[in-house]
Design an enzyme around this catalytic site. Structure first.
Site, PDB file in Angstrom:
ATOM      1  N   ASP A 402       0.770  -1.103  -0.267  1.00  0.00           N
ATOM      2  CA  ASP A 402      -0.097  -0.061   0.013  1.00  0.00           C
ATOM      3  C   ASP A 402       0.972   1.241  -0.101  1.00  0.00           C
ATOM      4  O   ASP A 402       2.132   1.056   0.246  1.00  0.00           O
ATOM      5  CB  ASP A 402      -0.733  -0.047   1.430  1.00  0.00           C
ATOM      6  CG  ASP A 402      -1.610   1.189   1.548  1.00  0.00           C
ATOM      7  OD1 ASP A 402      -2.325   1.730   0.309  1.00  0.00           O
ATOM      8  OD2 ASP A 402      -1.852   1.661   2.256  1.00  0.00           O
ATOM      9  N   THR A 404      -0.100   4.915   1.055  1.00  0.00           N
ATOM     10  CA  THR A 404      -0.301   5.698   2.284  1.00  0.00           C
ATOM     11  C   THR A 404      -0.132   5.092   3.451  1.00  0.00           C
ATOM     12  O   THR A 404      -0.719   4.163   3.690  1.00  0.00           O
ATOM     13  CB  THR A 404      -1.551   6.428   2.015  1.00  0.00           C
ATOM     14  OG1 THR A 404      -1.903   6.847   0.677  1.00  0.00           O
ATOM     15  CG2 THR A 404      -1.695   7.704   2.867  1.00  0.00           C
ATOM     16  N   THR A 684      -2.442   1.335  -4.811  1.00  0.00           N
ATOM     17  CA  THR A 684      -2.810   2.416  -3.841  1.00  0.00           C
ATOM     18  C   THR A 684      -4.132   2.785  -4.212  1.00  0.00           C
ATOM     19  O   THR A 684      -4.530   2.955  -5.630  1.00  0.00           O
ATOM     20  CB  THR A 684      -1.665   3.457  -3.825  1.00  0.00           C
ATOM     21  OG1 THR A 684      -2.264   4.678  -3.164  1.00  0.00           O
ATOM     22  CG2 THR A 684      -1.281   4.030  -5.175  1.00  0.00           C
ATOM     23  N   ASN A 827      -8.430  -0.687   4.163  1.00  0.00           N
ATOM     24  CA  ASN A 827      -8.642  -1.169   2.586  1.00  0.00           C
ATOM     25  C   ASN A 827      -7.632  -1.863   2.204  1.00  0.00           C
ATOM     26  O   ASN A 827      -7.761  -2.620   1.071  1.00  0.00           O
ATOM     27  CB  ASN A 827      -8.617   0.218   2.050  1.00  0.00           C
ATOM     28  CG  ASN A 827      -7.059   0.744   2.238  1.00  0.00           C
ATOM     29  OD1 ASN A 827      -6.326   0.675   3.090  1.00  0.00           O
ATOM     30  ND2 ASN A 827      -6.885   1.526   1.191  1.00  0.00           N
ATOM     31  N   ASP A 828      -6.635  -2.233   3.181  1.00  0.00           N
ATOM     32  CA  ASP A 828      -5.553  -3.405   2.678  1.00  0.00           C
ATOM     33  C   ASP A 828      -5.967  -4.767   3.147  1.00  0.00           C
ATOM     34  O   ASP A 828      -5.378  -5.543   2.699  1.00  0.00           O
ATOM     35  CB  ASP A 828      -4.252  -2.910   3.280  1.00  0.00           C
ATOM     36  CG  ASP A 828      -3.970  -1.546   2.528  1.00  0.00           C
ATOM     37  OD1 ASP A 828      -4.069  -1.339   1.429  1.00  0.00           O
ATOM     38  OD2 ASP A 828      -3.409  -0.726   3.527  1.00  0.00           O
TER      39      ASP A 828
END
Lengths: 1248, 305
Positions: A402, A404, A684, A827-828
């Site tokens: 990822d 950020t 990302t 989200n990962d």
């Protein structure tokens, strides 16, 4: 800030007895009504057992393991007297041991699950029950309850926002936990409920929500609120989802719509698949093979038994009649098959699985204990959350990262700027020379400015001097920064300023201006107050020309106190430099050089420009703007044209460079991992520009690269075409480099694949989310994968969590490589769960990723240590362990096989039954465990210096089928010698006192002793790292063997249990014979010498890199490595846009409407004298007259927010897709590594 | 968060530092010996081992050669008795058999007499377990529960003593065939201390052999009178009271006279094995040297790798 500790894995799904929920009806404040639907409550349960169910359930689970059932089966076989060739305890002791160890481990795990469940379930939230707010635990929150949230609290369930402390029922949330986006989002209550501000009104609220059933779509919600005979449509814009954090909002009320397992967060966290390592899988295959081998041996010996009984045994019956019930040689053979299965079962030792677990546990502890993976700042040590995957860390080939929070800290720092052709920001020493990295000079002292942000640091004092000397360009530069933005300010007390920026970049710029003396103080919808070098100046804000993805710039038009109207603009260099006045040519050239320099350092750049506007021109333009914004159709196009018109012929002021602060050591880590042949893909949700910029700054992308392909197609055809072109280019490249590929005109895709494997030159691929969606379709995925894998670096931007998982899945599916996913946000999670190994970045606010992960630590840079040191060692140790383990068990067991030919295939064991029981669990277990836990081939710092040392793991070299057969062969060889040498010696031997030597018990003791000595010498050879513990275990095992041997053969035990300890006095007698010792010595020498010879020759002829590293400290490779890692990439004349805008459009409009103005900030400003309920009304009227916003007040935010919403997800570009489409084919795309985005020279048709 | 008190204290609070200890063990920095297989160690190992094995081998061969041994197979010579015994109805008839042999040289020193059996599977699983050590120890045991089956009771129900297949197949060229028609307390009627379960012949028989071919010590030549130095050369006769039929399972019987040295009786295997391994080890040492020297020329590749 407390973080939720829920464990999203193993969510019990909503029980759906018979029917799926079709729609959900929720009535507020009506528990009885809602109860009849039996919706899941907010309680979560991840634990598996309770005290009563533990034993039966756990045993049931354990016996589902094939190995355990197998041993249980053996145990039952042993109870049949005709078959039993061993005592029952030889199996039951190890089995009980194994079951106990596993049970203890399971119990501990479940205890922690209980604990974390309780923690989450017992969190407090304020629930409105019976008209009063009551503290309730999270688990007691029901669907239909109204709960109150306060600032910085986690949302407890999926809520329908009813009202908030902010005007218009607005409320700000951070959704980092959910989708990884760190910018704040706005949610708004529907107007009818936004007035329900106090409890008494809320208690009477009895609206009913009818909405979609629970699902996992984070960005969608469809439903209707029925209240007072009216229908109100509901959208995602009105929802607060579990996992979000309330920000900048004092309080809000929400109606629980989905709770517990039904929430979108939970629905999104898929079930955890039980992860197995490739070694596990290999081991299982091998164990099956060994079973096959075992059955073969059993069959051979059973046939032998049948023949023997038929030929010899039958005649021998006078001395040894057949057992009862055995009437034929055939049946005897059948029984002896099972007997042999029992005694030969040790080829698949029961202790294998337990030992593997123990070793992994040890490795996990080493990871947990590693001081070098401890982050002092966040006070978080690394944590191995699963203990089953360690050796796979040594085999990783693909890393999916990822961006950020993982690669970057998500902190933007104003680092450099160029003003009027002068570049500021390089660190300088006293003499004004540039300082290279290393010792840092003192940061610039901002004490002159009472409003300065103490956290801000700048290293170049000349900029401050320029400000102090009154350089007008510098002043104008910072004035622009303090005016042209959408930041909101909050002044809690005098001088204590807080900026709320929608994107961290903007915050960084405004903070920079603040420190250099241009303090943005406050704003109202019509004014901006700036403290310019101590003097408060209020500018009249005439217009905000908002940012969007196509314009890539934003402007403000302000009127200063002198009445002059000026437009300030900041934006991407590609856009802005074309819109400058021709007079700027020289300055543009210098600034462009600076921009390139900044971009080369991976900084995010913005160009600043201004333009003076004539009063009359502005008035005329404003009038047109008003008309345009009131226009019913094509409003946006018309606005864009107007904006476009005024933002022309601007004067260049300079450029800013913002550092998207990478996590510490990221470029170095990536460089080392790349050298270790690990491919790194960045996935990302961020924008392409940002992602690419980070790619450069962390050295994934370099200007040395032959080409960076960008795939941005919107249709299947486009994407396919772009991928095809990329491949063609790569092949052209390799052809021109003379790789000798015969290039045919027509290449089938399979050929293409093989050619792509050997691409010369470095390429990179950047692909957008919407293109990725097409690329991941079944008919294109292979094509995409091959293209991507031929590239050194792959960046996927604007991808959804699901797509992240899909990409990982794709690589897993076709590449047969070990994948690792690393990320920090919710989200990962999907990607972390999908990959073979998931790593979570801990210590951040979110913890979802960590909970889903297998390993967690707080810095990306620790990844290199995790893989290159821990992973590599784990793999090495595990392989060495397995090799030795199979070896020692074959050496041990196969002796029985040879003996079978001499004892009438009667399944007589060679050894004493106690020796068989203890061999695996006492005599040989600890030394090999010590090796498996502590062994090191090269010191840890060498693994970092020579990343190539990692390759054997990726190529699976240390333990594979071939190695397995070598071990087996060695084991069988040992067993042959172990049997036949004593056999030869004992055949007619007598002792030195004339008694016979060849009795069974002496033979057993001799073979057992030589076996223990041989395997101990072997483990000594295998151990490369003799710590005190290894010494203790190896010598201790030998000592234990002799101690136990003499005890078992002692008179005392025999007196107590004469039928159990039949070897009375044997050890003393046998081991007193010189012949026996000579036999043992000879066996040892003959078993070990060939191994030494082979090992040495292998080392001498074909040394592994690790061997070489061990011998030679200075290898040329090293210097090369170091150079590559640390070299700074020089950039020559490449031109790419690294502009920094990470937010979305829409805020400008919010500001101009004043809707998001906090009462407090308005109170401070001179514009609104007194906050009252009616001021918004006045505002609306004013705005209506000025026409800067659309007519319906409630429609405006909806509209803008909808756009913002759309911009968040890939696959849907906010503005006319037609434009992008045109851009795709425009020729400006591919000259520079990163194409410039195209701009529309003409407004699209129909805009007029 | 407002309700912080309801949460368990943060981990940082309970443990003042979550920083791992800096112990050598936890940081995997224990002092350790890291042995390398270097040319010097490997070659010295091989040559030393070779020298050691060769010398031990030569010693063993020399001493084994000094052992005098005579082995006489009497299975054929006593075939008449054998046939008689195979018919179980003749169990109470005595049969004697005479085996003559000539010693050409004196056998000096202690001379041991062994009986040797071939193809007698004393190491068969069912045979090996068929005994009751408790019974042998003099305990009162429940024979039916012991592992002696089927040699547990006589047909009249009296328990067998000793029970089990081993005891009941005892080599008894002087005693009587299986099923112990002569009770155990009559094994040696002359010597009180050598009777019953502690009878030497019985003990030796109960020590089952590891292989189907074996020899058991039977008697020692008492070194008195003309036998004080051992067995002088001359003609001898074994007088065998034949009780133990082996022809049915193709067994053979021997009688063996042998002396012993420090390494036991005459078994050349160990000595030869030592000499062979010693030679191979030394040769391997030379081969390794040769390979290594040959390779040294290309040593640069070592670095390049």
């Amino acid at each position: 800030m407390t973080v939720p500790r829920e464990m999203p894995e193993k969510w019990p799904r909503v029980p759906e007895p018979g029917r799926a929920e079709e729609e959900r009806r929720v009535r507020a404040n009506a528990r009885e009504y809602n109860e009849k639907f039996q919706y899941a409550n907010n309680c979560i349960k991840t634990s598996k057992y309770n005290i009563l169910t533990f034993l039966p359930v756990n045993l049931f689970e354990q016996f589902q393991e094939v190995a355990n059932t197998y041993f249980l089966f053996l145990l039952i076989l042993q109870l049949i007297p005709q078959i039993s060739s061993l005592s029952w305890f030889t199996t039951i002791v190890p089995l009980v041991l194994v079951l106990t160890i596993t049970a203890v481990k399971d119990a501990t795990d479940d205890y922690f699950r209980h604990k974390s469940d309780n923690q989450v379930n017992n969190r407090q939230s304020q629930v409105l029950i019976g008209g009063v707010l009551r503290q309730e635990q999270w688990m007691n929150v029901r669907v239909g309850d109204i709960i109150k949230l306060e600032n910085n609290q986690f949302v407890a369930a999926d809520l329908l926002l009813l009202s908030s402390s902010e005007p218009h029922g607005l409320c700000y949330i951070e959704t980092a936990e959910l989708d990884g986006e760190t910018n704040m989002k706005v949610r708004q209550a529907i107007p009818v409920t936004s007035e329900l501000g106090d409890i008494s009104k809320l208690a009477l609220f009895d609206g009913e929500v009818i909405c979609e059933p629970p699902n996992n779509k984070l960005d969608k919600f469809g439903g209707t609120l029925y209240w007072k005979d009216n229908k109100y449509p509901l959208s995602n814009q009105n929802m607060l989802l579990r996992g979000c954090v309330l920000r900048n909002t004092e309080w809000c009320f929400g109606l629980v719509v989905f709770a517990g397992p039904d929430t979108k967060l939970m629905q999104n966290s898929g079930r955890t698949k039980f992860k197995r390592t490739s070694i596990d899988r290999l081991m299982n295959t091998l164990v099956l093979w060994i079973f096959g081998f075992l059955v073969c041996m059993g069959v051979i010996l059973a046939i032998g038994n049948a023949i023997w009984e038929h030929e010899v045994g039958v005649c021998f019956q006078i001395y040894l009649p057949w057992d009862e019930g055995v009437h034929s040689a055939f049946f005897s053979g059948f029984l002896s098959f099972w007997s042999y299965i029992i005694i030969l079962n040790t080829v698949v030792p029961i202790s294998l699985y337990v030992s593997v677990e123990v070793i992994r546990l040890g490795h996990s502890y080493f990871i947990n204990w590693d001081k070098k993976m401890y982050c002092a700042k966040r006070r978080t040590p690394a944590e191995a959350r699963t203990t089953t995957l360690n050796e796979e860390l040594g085999q990783v080939e693909y890393i999916f990262s990822d961006k950020t929070g993982t690669l970057t800290q998500n902190i933007m720092v104003f680092s450099k700027c160029s003003v009027n052709g002068h570049s500021y920001g390089d660190m300088q020493d006293v003499l004004g020379h540039k300082v290279e990295l290393g010792e840092r000079p003192e940061p610039v002292d901002f004490s002159f400015n009472p409003l300065a942000d103490p956290g801000f640091q700048f290293w170049d004092p000349s900029l401050l001097e320029a400000v102090k000397l009154g350089d007008p360009h510098v002043h104008e530069f910072f004035r622009l920064l303090s005016l042209c933005h959408t930041v909101m300010s909050e002044e809690k007390s005098e001088g204590e300023l807080y900026y709320k920026a929608q994107s961290p970049d903007e915050g960084a710029l405004v903070t920079a201006a603040r420190n250099f003396g241009f303090v943005f103080r406050s704003r109202t919808p019509k004014t901006i107050t700036v403290q310019e070098l101590g003097q408060a100046i209020t500018y009249q804000l005439l217009a905000i020309l908002d940012f969007n993805n196509i314009r890539k710039r934003m402007s403000v038009i302000v009127r200063n106190p002198q009445g002059k109207i000026r437009l300030y603009c900041k934006g991407a260099d590609t856009i802005l430099l074309e819109r400058l006045h021709p007079l700027n040519q020289d300055l543009t050239n210098i600034t462009t050089d600076h921009l390139n320099e900044y971009a080369g350092e991976g900084l995010r750049t913005l160009v600043l420009a201004y333009k003076d506007l004539e009063e009359c021109y502005y008035q005329e333009w404003a009038e047109r703007l008003q008309r345009a914004s009131g226009a019913p159709e094509a409003r946006e196009d018309r606005l864009a044209r107007l904006y476009d018109e005024v933002e022309h012929d601007m004067m260049l002021l300079g450029a800013t460079a913002i550092e998207d602060k990478l996590q510490q050591g990221v470029p170095e880590t990536i460089a080392i991992l790349t050298l270790a042949n690990i491919k790194i893909w960045v996935l990302t949700g961020d924008k392409q520009e940002t992602a690419v910029n980070i790619g450069y700054s962390c050295k994934m992308l370099t200007d040395d690269m032959t080409e960076v392909f960008v795939v941005t197609g919107h249709t299947v055809l486009e994407v396919r075409e772009e991928l095809r072109k990329a491949r063609e280019k790569m092949m052209d490249g390799s052809r021109s480099m003379g790789n000798g590929f015969s290039y045919q005109e027509k290449l089938s895709s399979s050929k293409l694949t093989s050619v792509l494997e050997a691409i010369a030159g470095e390429y990179a691929l950047v692909i957008n989310g919407h293109s990725l969606a097409h690329a991941l379709e079944a008919d294109m995925e292979v094509e995409f994968l091959e293209t991507a894998c031929a590239c050194k670096a792959v960046i996927c931007c604007r991808v959804t969590p699901l797509q992240k998982a899909q990409v990982v899945e794709l690589v897993k599916k076709y590449k047969k490589a070990v994948t690792l996913a690393i990320g920090d946000g919710a989200n990962d999670v999907s990607m972390i769960k999908t990959a073979h190994i998931g790593v979570g970045i801990s210590g951040q606010e979110g913890i979802q990723a960590v909970l889903a992960s297998d390993y967690s630590f707080s810095q990306f840079k620790f990844l290199q240590r995790l893989l290159l040191v821990h992973g590599r060692w784990s793999y090495l140790r595990m392989c060495k362990f397995l090799c030795y383990f199979f070896y020692k068990n074959f050496a041990f067991t196969m002796v029985h096989f040879w003996f079978g030919f001499f004892c009438g295939f009667s399944a007589q064991t060679v050894y004493d039954q106690y020796f068989i029981t203890l061999y695996n669990i006492v005599y040989t277990s600890l030394p090999v465990l010590a090796m498996g836990v502590f062994d090191q081939d090269v010191p840890e710092q060498r693994s970092m210096e020579y990343p190539k040392l990692y390759e054997p793991g990726q190529l699976n070299l240390l333990f594979n089928k071939r190695e397995f057969f070598i071990c087996i062969a060695q084991g069988i060889y040992t067993s042959v010698l172990m049997f036949f040498i004593p056999y030869g010696v004992f055949a007619d031997a007598t002792r030195d006192d004339g008694a016979q030597l060849a009795d069974y018990q002496s033979f057993a003791v001799t073979v057992a002793t030589s076996l223990v000595i041989v395997v101990s010498v072997q483990i000594g050879l295998d151990t490369g790292f003799w710590t005190a513990i290894n010494h203790f275990f190896i010598w201790g095992s030998l000592a234990a063997y002799f101690a136990i041997l003499f005890t078992m053969h002692s008179d005392g035990l025999f007196q107590m249990f004469p039928n159990q300890f039949r070897f009375v006095g044997n050890a003393q007698n046998t081991l007193a014979q010189p012949t026996v010792w000579l036999t043992i010595t000879l066996t040892t020498v003959v078993c070990i010498m060939p191994v030494v010879a082979f090992r040495f020759l292998k080392l001498d002829l074909k040394p592994e890199l690790s061997d070489t590293v061990r011998y030679t400290q200075l290898v040329r490779k090293k210097q090369k490595t170091q150079h590559r890692c640390m070299r700074r990439v020089g950039r020559v004349g490449s031109h790419r846009s690294g502009y920094a805008f990470s937010h979305q459009e829409g805020f400008g409009e919010l500001i101009m409407s004043g809707k998001n103005m906090r009462l407090s900030s308005l109170a401070l400003s001179s514009f609104a004298p007194r906050p009252s309920t009616s001021w918004i009304e006045t505002l609306r009227k004013k705005k209506g007259s000025e026409g800067s916003a659309a007519s319906s007040p409630s429609a405006v935010p909806d509209k803008t927010l909808k756009d913002g919403q759309r911009a968040k997800w890939p696959g849907r570009c906010p503005q006319q897709p037609l434009r992008l489409l045109l851009c795709q084919y425009s020729p400006c795309r591919s000259k520079s590594p990163i194409p410039r985005e195209c701009i529309m020279p003409e407004p699209p048709l129909g805009a007029r | 968060m407002k309700n912080k008190t309801s949460f368990p204290p943060q981990e940082g609070e309970t443990h003042p530092s979550r920083c791992p200890d800096n112990s050598a063990f936890e940081q995997q920095k224990l002092p350790a010996w890291k042995p390398h297989l270097t040319l010097a160690t490997v070659l010295s190992t091989f040559f030393l081992t070779g020298a050691f094995c060769l010398s031990v081998g030569v010693c063993l061969i020399l001493s084994a050669n000094s052992v005098r041994e005579i082995q006489i197979d009497y299975s054929e010579k006593c075939s008449d008795c054998s046939k008689l015994r195979e018919n179980t109805s003749n169990w109470n008839k005595e049969c004697h058999c005479f085996v003559n042999f000539t010693l050409k040289e004196d056998i000096l020193g202690d001379v041991f007499m062994y009986y040797g059996l071939k193809n007698f599977y004393q190491n068969h699983r069912r045979y090996v377990v068929s005994r009751s050590d408790a019974q042998l120890l003099g305990r009162n045991v429940n024979i039916q529960k012991s592992s002696c089956a089927p040699f547990t009771t006589y047909q009249n129900g009296t328990p067998m003593a000793p029970c089990g297949a081993i005891a009941n197949s005892m080599f008894n060229e002087t005693a009587r065939p299986p099923y112990w028609q002569k009770p155990v307390y009559l094994l040696d009627e002359e010597d009180e201390k050598n009777n019953g379960y502690v009878n030497d012949d019985f003990i030796i028989w109960m020590r089952v052999s590891a292989f189907a071919t074996f020899r058991n010590l039977y008697r020692r030549v008492s070194r008195v009178r003309q036998f004080a130095d051992g067995l002088p050369a001359g003609n001898y006769t074994f007088h065998i009271s034949y009780n133990f039929p082996v022809s049915k399972f193709k067994g053979r019987k021997h009688v063996i006279l042998s002396t012993v040295v420090w390494s036991g009786g005459s078994n050349p295997f160990l000595g030869i094995a030592y000499v062979v391994s010693g030679t191979v080890a030394a040769l391997t040492g030379f081969v390794i040297t040769a390979i290594h020297l040959k390779l040294r020329k290309k040593k640069t590749y070592f670095q390049k790798e």
